[in-house]
Design a protein around this motif. Structure first.
Motif, mmCIF file in Angstrom:
data_model
loop_
_atom_site.group_PDB
_atom_site.id
_atom_site.type_symbol
_atom_site.label_atom_id
_atom_site.label_comp_id
_atom_site.label_asym_id
_atom_site.label_seq_id
_atom_site.Cartn_x
_atom_site.Cartn_y
_atom_site.Cartn_z
ATOM 1 N N GLY A 193 28.761 4.752 -11.276
ATOM 2 C CA GLY A 193 28.947 5.405 -9.992
ATOM 3 C C GLY A 193 30.374 5.534 -9.509
ATOM 4 O O GLY A 193 30.618 6.071 -8.424
ATOM 5 N N ARG B 108 34.055 5.570 -1.881
ATOM 6 C CA ARG B 108 34.405 6.111 -3.185
ATOM 7 C C ARG B 108 35.143 5.018 -3.945
ATOM 8 O O ARG B 108 35.990 4.327 -3.383
ATOM 9 C CB ARG B 108 35.315 7.326 -3.035
ATOM 10 N N SER C 47 36.740 14.544 -2.297
ATOM 11 C CA SER C 47 35.521 14.727 -3.109
ATOM 12 C C SER C 47 35.179 16.180 -3.451
ATOM 13 O O SER C 47 34.065 16.462 -3.874
ATOM 14 C CB SER C 47 34.312 14.087 -2.419
ATOM 15 N N SER D 161 33.943 7.121 -8.961
ATOM 16 C CA SER D 161 34.269 8.530 -8.787
ATOM 17 C C SER D 161 35.421 8.988 -9.667
ATOM 18 O O SER D 161 35.732 10.181 -9.711
ATOM 19 C CB SER D 161 34.628 8.801 -7.321
ATOM 20 N N LEU E 221 27.322 0.147 -4.669
ATOM 21 C CA LEU E 221 26.605 1.410 -4.486
ATOM 22 C C LEU E 221 25.117 1.196 -4.237
ATOM 23 O O LEU E 221 24.475 2.005 -3.568
ATOM 24 C CB LEU E 221 26.810 2.306 -5.711
ATOM 25 N N ASP F 119 26.103 3.917 3.049
ATOM 26 C CA ASP F 119 27.177 4.905 2.952
ATOM 27 C C ASP F 119 28.357 4.255 2.227
ATOM 28 O O ASP F 119 29.363 3.918 2.846
ATOM 29 C CB ASP F 119 27.584 5.374 4.350
ATOM 30 N N GLN G 121 29.820 12.027 -11.581
ATOM 31 C CA GLN G 121 28.498 11.745 -12.122
ATOM 32 C C GLN G 121 27.806 13.021 -12.597
ATOM 33 O O GLN G 121 27.005 12.990 -13.538
ATOM 34 C CB GLN G 121 27.629 11.026 -11.087
ATOM 35 N N ARG H 79 25.838 11.319 -7.037
ATOM 36 C CA ARG H 79 26.566 11.204 -5.785
ATOM 37 C C ARG H 79 27.779 12.123 -5.702
ATOM 38 O O ARG H 79 28.145 12.584 -4.626
ATOM 39 C CB ARG H 79 27.007 9.751 -5.593
ATOM 40 N N ASP H 80 28.432 12.378 -6.815
ATOM 41 C CA ASP H 80 29.640 13.207 -6.763
ATOM 42 C C ASP H 80 29.858 13.940 -8.066
ATOM 43 O O ASP H 80 29.043 13.878 -8.989
ATOM 44 C CB ASP H 80 30.870 12.367 -6.370
#
Length: 215
Positions: free
Chosen positions: A97, A77, A121, A99, A69, A74, A201, A197-198
């Motif tokens: 990080g 996941r 996501s 997911s 990450l 980019d 998190q 990021r998602d």
């Protein structure tokens, strides 16, 4: 959907590859037997999703997740694959990080669904398990000095509360009587203001800051 498998057990990788390789729209493009190898393979192949074992030689799944990450513009996941869902290693991987996480004893249908959810996501993978893990381990860190509530609008705060409850974008839209596009915009705003990021998190941050409380 391009997938990389990282696990030090050859039989585990073979089983995962067999299941995912037969799914329409999914392709296992690479494998790794150590965390260090996983970082190299992921950087080279740039997959969409990585299934990452937590405990591997040389570099564990937590450090490998952090390196991926931190060094990719980019990044994919990452789903942590583990034997025990309440393992502190899993929580550390989520904080790093990842997911979501998946138990090694999960069935084929759960595996496929997990990959699709994480890639999409807009939902939290296994929300009750993620909430329980966050609630159990959030006390390990001191509350942040600034509260998340100060950074969010009223609408964003409500969206975050529903996210921590495990609701998808569609479910949040129905609950708040909003359009799907509006909810998507609010979710993006929440993630940006929290610097995450998602959704996973975001849930971790919500518990660690005291925005939501265990129980």
């Amino acid at each position: 959907m391009r997938i990389v498998l990282a696990d030090d057990e050859h039989l585990v990788r073979t089983a995962l590859r067999t299941i995912l390789g037969t799914e329409p729209g999914m392709e296992v493009v690479g494998e790794a037997a150590t965390g260090a190898e996983a970082v190299t393979v992921v950087r080279a192949l740039r997959p969409d999703v990585v299934l990452m074992d937590v405990r591997m030689p040389e570099v564990d799944g937590i450090r490998a997740t952090e390196r991926i990450l931190a060094t990719m513009d980019d990044p994919p996941r990452i789903v942590v694959v583990t034997t025990f869902e309440n393992d502190s290693y899993v929580y550390d991987a989520l904080r790093a990080g990842a997911s979501g996480f998946l138990l090694k004893r999960s069935g084929a249908d759960e595996l496929v669904q997990a990959v699709r959810v994480v890639a999409g996501s807009d939902s939290l993978l296994f929300p009750s398990a993620v909430r329980a893990l966050a609630a159990a381990h959030a006390g390990r860190t001191a509350p942040r000095k600034d509260t998340l509530r100060d950074r969010l609008t009223d609408r964003e705060a409500e969206v975050l509360r529903l996210m921590t409850a495990g609701l998808s974008n569609a479910e949040i839209a129905a609950r708040m009587t909003l359009g799907a596009a509006t909810v998507k915009t609010h979710v993006a705003g929440v993630l940006a203001k929290l610097g995450v990021r998602d959704r996973t998190q975001a849930v971790i941050a919500a518990y660690e800051s005291g925005f939501v409380s265990p129980g």
